[in-house]
Design an enzyme around this catalytic site. Sequence first.
Site, short mmCIF file in Angstrom:
data_model
loop_
_atom_site.label_atom_id
_atom_site.label_comp_id
_atom_site.label_asym_id
_atom_site.label_seq_id
_atom_site.Cartn_x
_atom_site.Cartn_y
_atom_site.Cartn_z
N ARG A 170 43.15 40.71 38.28
CA ARG A 170 42.61 40.41 36.94
C ARG A 170 43.47 40.97 35.82
NH1 ARG A 170 37.06 43.22 38.44
NH2 ARG A 170 38.65 44.62 39.30
N CYS A 207 48.67 47.71 37.64
CA CYS A 207 47.91 47.67 38.88
C CYS A 207 48.03 46.30 39.53
CB CYS A 207 46.44 47.99 38.61
SG CYS A 207 45.44 48.07 40.13
N ASP A 240 45.76 44.70 40.81
CA ASP A 240 44.50 43.97 40.58
C ASP A 240 44.78 42.57 40.01
OD1 ASP A 240 41.99 43.09 39.24
OD2 ASP A 240 41.28 45.07 39.88
N CYS A 254 39.16 50.18 37.72
CA CYS A 254 40.20 50.14 38.77
C CYS A 254 39.63 50.63 40.10
CB CYS A 254 41.40 51.00 38.36
SG CYS A 254 42.76 50.92 39.54
N HIS A 299 43.78 50.10 34.11
CA HIS A 299 42.63 49.31 33.64
C HIS A 299 41.33 49.97 34.04
CE1 HIS A 299 41.54 47.38 37.59
NE2 HIS A 299 42.75 47.81 37.87
CO CO Z 1 43.37 48.72 39.61
#
Ligand code: CO
Length: 227
Positions: free
Chosen positions: A46, A42, A44, A101, A98
């Site tokens: 993090r 992803c 993302d 998400c 994750h």
């Molecule tokens: Co995500």
Amino acid sequence: MKLYQTLLDGNKAWVTAKLDQDPAYFDRLSKGQTPQFLWIGCSDSRVPANEITNTQPGDIFVHRNIANMVVHSDMNMLSVLDYAVNILKVKHVIVCGHYGCGGVKAAMNSQQNGLVDNWLRHIKDVFRIHSHELHEIQDEEKRYDRLVELNVIEQVFDLTKTSIIQNAWRKRNEPKVHGWVYSLKTGLIKDLDVSFDNSAKLPPIYRIDSEIVAGDQLESAPLQVEE
Ligand code: CO
């Protein structure tokens, strides 16, 4: 100091630290890459592939998009996959989702978010395919977690449907394809144990017999033109 300047300063500090440790570090890395892994994760911020797996530049070839999707018409994903599998010859392809998400969360409700909804629509399909199991889960947080896992499993499955993966299995019995989920709360990765290493588990409808229909086969069955 301008915000973006912190990145450039950070880069200089990182280079200094690397060279202190190993003066030949960049000389060696600049000669080429031989990663053993392709990571589909992803976007993302993090969930950085190298950091959470304690690996280094050069170790993992990476493709990231919103909600770690494998969309069979996505030229970006297909190009990365083809290059990783056929040129770099990676041994493992990992889809890593994750918990928490935002993409998966957005797909679970009917709120309009704009263009991204077209991308997230694929996750709604995952929900529909597994709606029976998901509706049985009363706790909304748990249902969300499970959709994150099921989304990863479906993306792993989508990888195995591609001619890129199936041809590679035929030629060299690799790569193995895996599904993982990362926890933002603990930092730990959960292996969903959905590894595939051949087409045996694929429903027949998705199996591709050969790379391409040979030209002479095409010629032996010319189109009949009605007069
Ligand atoms: Co995500």
